[in-house]
Design an enzyme around this catalytic site. Structure first.
Site, PDB file in Angstrom:
ATOM      1  N   LYS A  93      40.386  71.018  22.299  1.00 34.32           N
ATOM      2  CA  LYS A  93      40.169  70.006  21.274  1.00 34.32           C
ATOM      3  C   LYS A  93      39.994  68.647  21.939  1.00 34.32           C
ATOM      4  O   LYS A  93      40.821  68.218  22.740  1.00 34.32           O
ATOM      5  CB  LYS A  93      41.353  69.979  20.309  1.00 34.32           C
ATOM      6  CG  LYS A  93      41.165  69.068  19.109  1.00 34.32           C
ATOM      7  CD  LYS A  93      42.352  69.179  18.163  1.00 34.32           C
ATOM      8  CE  LYS A  93      42.160  68.330  16.923  1.00 34.32           C
ATOM      9  NZ  LYS A  93      43.331  68.411  16.014  1.00 34.32           N
ATOM     10  N   GLU A 122      44.174  77.983  14.080  1.00 36.44           N
ATOM     11  CA  GLU A 122      44.702  77.046  15.082  1.00 36.44           C
ATOM     12  C   GLU A 122      46.168  77.355  15.380  1.00 36.44           C
ATOM     13  O   GLU A 122      46.934  77.719  14.500  1.00 36.44           O
ATOM     14  CB  GLU A 122      44.579  75.620  14.539  1.00 36.44           C
ATOM     15  CG  GLU A 122      45.114  74.535  15.455  1.00 36.44           C
ATOM     16  CD  GLU A 122      45.122  73.167  14.795  1.00 36.44           C
ATOM     17  OE1 GLU A 122      45.169  72.167  15.519  1.00 36.44           O
ATOM     18  OE2 GLU A 122      45.078  73.101  13.548  1.00 36.44           O
ATOM     19  N   CYS A 161      40.568  72.015  13.939  1.00 37.76           N
ATOM     20  CA  CYS A 161      41.188  71.195  12.902  1.00 37.76           C
ATOM     21  C   CYS A 161      40.232  70.099  12.429  1.00 37.76           C
ATOM     22  O   CYS A 161      39.104  70.374  12.060  1.00 37.76           O
ATOM     23  CB  CYS A 161      42.508  70.624  13.410  1.00 37.76           C
ATOM     24  SG  CYS A 161      43.558  69.909  12.113  1.00 37.76           S
TER      25      CYS A 161
END
Length: 527
Positions: free
Chosen positions: A350, A286, A402
């Site tokens: 995301k 990430e 994440c």
């Protein structure tokens, strides 16, 4: 045992609160990195006996009679979340000069809020309480219900759900493929609470004890049976090369470090090359790029020089969209798919952002007061809208950036063919060498097992890993190490019951537990 239970039940005031807090804190030893689930057989009986002694004063209102049980549950939850989440303070200390004021809110404030769920659960359980063994069903049902709600209300935060206490190894994770994490939570609370039945007479002790033992034996037996079956094997034409650069969080966005960071990613991407043949997926963690890739033609050119024919880069990166309005640019936390010539072929953004980390609730108002999210990005990140697998290099994967991977209820595999694996890119450098990265990995493994898919995980400072569809590590790098993980891609397992039915088994189990819990009240009313 009867004497101990009696002593616990008669505790009052600060002593009762302290025992509840310590019982909750002790339970976290069942979580990663300690992985000692047997503490649950101490923590939850203590909770049962504390609730046994939490009868409100006769003649007071119904809700006020439940307040002692609420306080016990809150103290238990506060201990559980303080001991299990204290490492969140490490993220504050990355830029202590700007965010030190927020340390008490991260270490104590968030646990205090999350503990409300456990408080409400224990209060509701007390409303369904009985003198016999069926009270364990009430506690399990109510705690599991509020753990489920914790994962969905106010953006949700299911981190360290109680079921993770019973999923400390791949063998103990296999039940997730049947009932998911919520179902395992329900069963685990009942099983952990069983020693409470050893203290004195308890009507229906035999049936409840038998139910708990059947669940425990089924959990262990199914895990052993699944782990003993032949593994699905590996893909023959896809190789993985995971880059773990081990960049400290304090350096990631330092302009003076940008060239070194980018060069290290490129160097490690080539370092693991070994004439694999076929297609190779090079995976960066990430926010790997120390700049906006589309703003750097030189960076694109260097990528094209580094990537070889047959290699595709999957990289976490900040992505920008120009709105053409007064709003200006929109920033996304994304996973980019980059071809061997440096072209961005696909991207996924995301969707589940971290409150106060990637955006601020009431962003404009709080920014006007001088408050920033930890990423210090004006306006914060914008959530993505698409959740769908990505097809690349003869395979497919579902990207989860994440902590998106901890939300099992939100993982959508798509309407078409199942992806071949789950891809989790993350930057746990925020949390140093605390338990946080270990807990994150455990959640990622649990989600992969629940869906019967391999896990491919790239983490900046670790823990990067490749696991098979049953959660067994195939290759990886430990926390705080730098280097490259080269591995074959494990094949997906068959679709699991949880991947097909979702929370239906959990809801069915929850209904059975609630009916069992209220049997004494029904018997008194209609018997």
């Amino acid at each position: 045992m009867q004497r101990i239970a009696g002593t616990i039940m008669l505790l009052d005031g600060w002593r009762r609160a302290l025992v509840a807090f310590l019982a909750g804190a002790l339970a976290t030893l069942a979580l990663a990195p300690y992985d000692f689930p047997f503490v649950g057989f101490l923590s939850f009986p203590l909770l049962v006996w504390l609730i046994d002694g939490a009868a409100g004063e006769p003649g007071r209102g119904f809700l006020r009679r439940l307040m002692p049980a609420f306080r016990i549950g809150w103290c238990f939850g506060f201990g559980y979340f303080v001991a299990g989440l204290w490492w969140l303070g490490a993220a504050i200390l990355v830029d202590a000069e700007a965010f030190l004021w927020a340390l008490p809110f991260a270490v104590l404030g968030l646990p205090a809020v999350l503990a409300i769920y456990h408080g409400l659960a224990c209060a509701l359980a007390r409303a369904l309480w009985s003198d016999g063994a069926l009270r364990l069903l009430a506690l399990a049902a109510c705690l599991a219900l509020f753990e489920y709600l914790r994962g969905i209300l106010f953006t949700g935060f299911p981190w360290n759900e109680i079921g993770m206490m019973a999923a400390s190894t791949p063998l103990l994770m296999q039940s997730l493929s049947l009932v998911g994490l919520h179902g395992l939570t329900l069963a685990a609370i009942l099983v952990f609470s069983l020693p409470a039945l050893l203290a004195g007479p308890a009507p229906l002790r035999g049936p409840v004890l038998a139910l708990g033992l059947v669940l425990a034996a089924g959990h262990l037996g199914f895990g052993a049976w699944t782990m003993g079956r032949e593994a699905p094997g590996f893909a023959q034409d896809v190789r993985l090369r995971i880059v773990q650069p081990n960049i400290l969080q304090s350096q990631k966005w330092d302009a003076e470090e940008a060239e070194r960071i980018f060069a290290r990613h490129l160097e490690l991407s080539a370092e693991g090359r070994g004439g694999e043949g076929g297609q190779t997926l090079v995976i960066w963690p990430e926010s790997a790029f120390p700049f906006i890739l589309t703003d750097s033609p030189a960076g694109v050119a260097r990528l094209a020089e580094t990537l070889q024919p047959g290699e595709t880069l999957l990289a976490g990166a900040a992505r920008v969209e120009e709105t053409g309005t007064a709003q200006g640019r929109l920033y996304y936390n994304s996973l980019l798919v980059i071809d061997e010539d440096g072209t961005i072929a696909d991207a996924r953004d995301k969707r589940h952002l971290v409150p106060f980390g990637e955006y601020l609730p009431f962003q404009e108002r709080l920014e006007a007061l001088g408050i920033e999210q930890l990423t210090q990005l004006p306006g914060g990140f914008t959530p993505g809208t698409v959740s769908a697998p990505v097809e690349v290099a003869g395979t497919s994967f579902l990207p989860l950036i994440c902590y998106e991977i901890i939300f099992q209820d939100e993982i959508a595999l798509g309407d078409g063919a199942r992806p071949a694996f789950l891809l989790n890119v993350t930057n746990d450098a925020w949390y140093g060498t605390t338990p946080g990265p270990y807990q994150h990995l455990a959640h990622a493994q649990a989600s992969a097992v629940a869906f019967g898919l391999p896990l491919v995980r790239a983490a900046n400072t670790g823990i990067s890993v490749v696991t098979d569809a049953r959660g067994r590590p195939v290759a990886g790098l430990g926390l705080g190490q730098g280097g490259t993980v080269a591995a074959a891609l494990p094949l997906a397992g068959a679709p699991t019951l949880f991947s097909r039915a979702g929370n239906v088994p959990f809801i069915a189990m929850l209904g059975i537990f609630i009916i069992g819990a209220i049997l004494p009240q029904l018997s008194r009313r209609f018997g």
